[in-house]
Write a protein that holds these residues in place. Structure first.
Motif, short mmCIF file in Angstrom:
data_model
loop_
_atom_site.label_atom_id
_atom_site.label_comp_id
_atom_site.label_asym_id
_atom_site.label_seq_id
_atom_site.Cartn_x
_atom_site.Cartn_y
_atom_site.Cartn_z
N LEU A 107 18.32 -8.22 -17.95
CA LEU A 107 18.26 -8.45 -16.51
C LEU A 107 16.82 -8.56 -16.04
CD1 LEU A 107 21.00 -5.84 -15.46
CD2 LEU A 107 21.18 -8.32 -15.18
N TYR A 131 20.23 -3.94 -9.68
CA TYR A 131 20.07 -5.35 -9.24
C TYR A 131 19.11 -5.46 -8.05
CZ TYR A 131 24.50 -5.60 -11.86
OH TYR A 131 25.49 -5.48 -12.81
N TYR A 230 30.41 -4.31 -19.52
CA TYR A 230 31.66 -3.54 -19.71
C TYR A 230 32.82 -4.41 -20.17
CZ TYR A 230 29.24 0.24 -17.32
OH TYR A 230 28.35 1.22 -16.99
#
Ligand SMILES: Cc1ncc(COP(=O)(O)O)c(C=O)c1O
Length: 412
Positions: A107, A131, A230
């Motif tokens: 990320l 995020y 996940y």
């Protein structure tokens, strides 16, 4: 000369000033709550599987240590591993897969590669807290899109004096099926929108986004980051992936959750070649390459498809049992019925306390149970706590029972 020496010695004793990009960025609330743990605490705040490696996984690790290289690998990782990650999905292992030091580094690399000061990044609320922080570190503005509890609806949050009434609130607990209002999300796109971040199955909600909604987001225009860390932890049906939905979709994943390898830092990015190039450049200057040991281990795991299938089935079965235990205790002790989470290992539970940060800190110190306040995941998380059922059945029962007992003693 004396002045210069004096100045140098003064500056050596002064606290160095952190970079402006870290202004107002602190260690997460999750870390702050975990810092309140004592040896007597029941920890339902944890974000990692309560799974230990079996004999085969340990053998793979021994083999990786004994025979794997200890040298740098190519920046995007060993091609042999990239082939396994690409699988049959039509991605070119040479140019469209990058192995990273966990999903988090994946990320970070993406944000560093694409997000400029002044840009906007659409992030879920409630959603994984990294995020918005990654957007801020890149100088951009995170813009929240809401995940709404579907049919049942959420009563509005009310001003609430926690100290006065011990967390009592008249709002009734309710079942809440969290879903993305995709039209509302699309309306938030502006010319400044650089990335849209999607996370399914969701941390902290345990909810899964349907394929049609994902496709509409993929078609929206901006780059989309789909966090699928996940993806292997599901209960009734495998969650849809955004892989291949559009050329502007970047999928991230990893082995932290599926193989309980959180400390080994093994993740990846899949994206079309043109999109991938700057990500690999950013990744080179952040990590050089993912750990060669972890890459060898991941290769052994993914090469043994039969073992891997049975491992994943086993951990899904374990989490299914733990999910049932959590739902049972939540209903009995907290008087709340929530829809069974479709993936991951989190229950997002309404609690009769609006200031859930104070509530979670009080629970940690007075009831010796750790849960994460919902507001750690965005404003719409207020009124909820995240209970992780990545814990033993005993701990799940004991921890939720302690919360219930504390609430009853507080006069709920
Ligand atoms: C939604 C989500 N994305 C990414 C991560 C980071 O995972 P990793 O250990 O692969 O860096 C986490 C970890 O909790 C997570 O919950």
């Amino acid at each position: 000369m004396k002045d210069v020496t004096q100045q140098l010695s003064n500056s050596a004793t002064q606290q160095p000033k952190p970079a402006k990009r870290l202004a107002n960025i602190e260690l997460s609330l999750i870390r702050q709550i975990n810092a309140l743990a004592t040896p007597l605490s029941v920890n339902l705040g944890i974000g990692e599987p309560n799974v230990e490696p079996d004999e085969t996984l340990r053998e793979f690790a021994v083999r990786a240590a004994a025979t794997g290289s200890w040298h740098y690998t190519a920046n995007p990782g060993n091609v042999s591993l990239r082939k396994l990650i690409a699988g049959e999905n039509g991605f070119d292992p040479k140019s469209e897969v990058c192995v990273t030091a966990g999903t988090e580094e994946a990320l970070f690399s993406i944000f560093q590669a694409y997000v400029d000061p002044g840009d906007e990044v659409l992030v879920p609320n409630p959603g994984f807290l990294a995020y918005a922080t990654l957007a801020r570190i890149a100088g951009a503005t995170p813009v929240a899109y809401e995940l709404e509890p579907g049919s049942a609806g959420v009563p509005p949050a009310v001003e609430h004096d926690f100290a006065r009434d011990g967390g009592r609130d008249t709002r009734a607990p309710r079942a809440a099926e969290w879903c993305v209002d995709v039209d509302a999300l699309l309306r938030k796109i502006t010319p400044k929108t650089k990335l849209i971040v999607v996370n399914s199955p969701s941390n902290p909600l345990g909810s899964v986004i349907d394929g049609e909604t994902l496709q509409r987001i993929a078609n929206a225009g901006p780059l989309v980051v789909s966090d699928e860390v996940y993806r292997e932890i599901w209960y009734d049906a495998p969650p849809p992936s955004m892989l291949g939905m559009s050329g502007n979709v970047i999928v991230v994943g990893g082995m932290s959750k599926s193989h309980a390898m959180t400390g080994l830092r093994l993740g990846w990015v899949l994206a079309r070649e043109a999109v991938m190039k700057p990500i690999v450049t950013a990744h080179q200057y952040i990590a050089t390459c993912a750990s060669a040991f972890s890459q060898s281990l991941a290769e052994s795991i993914l090469s043994d498809a039969d073992w891997n299938r049975s491992w994943l089935e086993r951990i899904r079965a374990q989490f299914r049992t733990q999910r049932e235990a959590a739902l049972f205790s939540i209903e009995r002790e907290l008087d709340a019925t929530i829809p069974p989470p479709a993936g991951a290992f989190y229950a997002f539970v309404p609690v009769p306390a609006c200031d859930t940060v104070t509530f979670a800190k009080t629970l940690a110190t007075d009831a010796a149970v750790l849960v994460i306040p919902g507001v750690a995941f965005g404003s719409l998380g207020e009124g909820f706590v995240r209970i992780s059922y990545a814990a033993s059945i005993e701990d799940i029962g004991a921890g939720i029972e302690r919360i219930g007992r504390w609430l009853r003693a507080a006069g709920r």
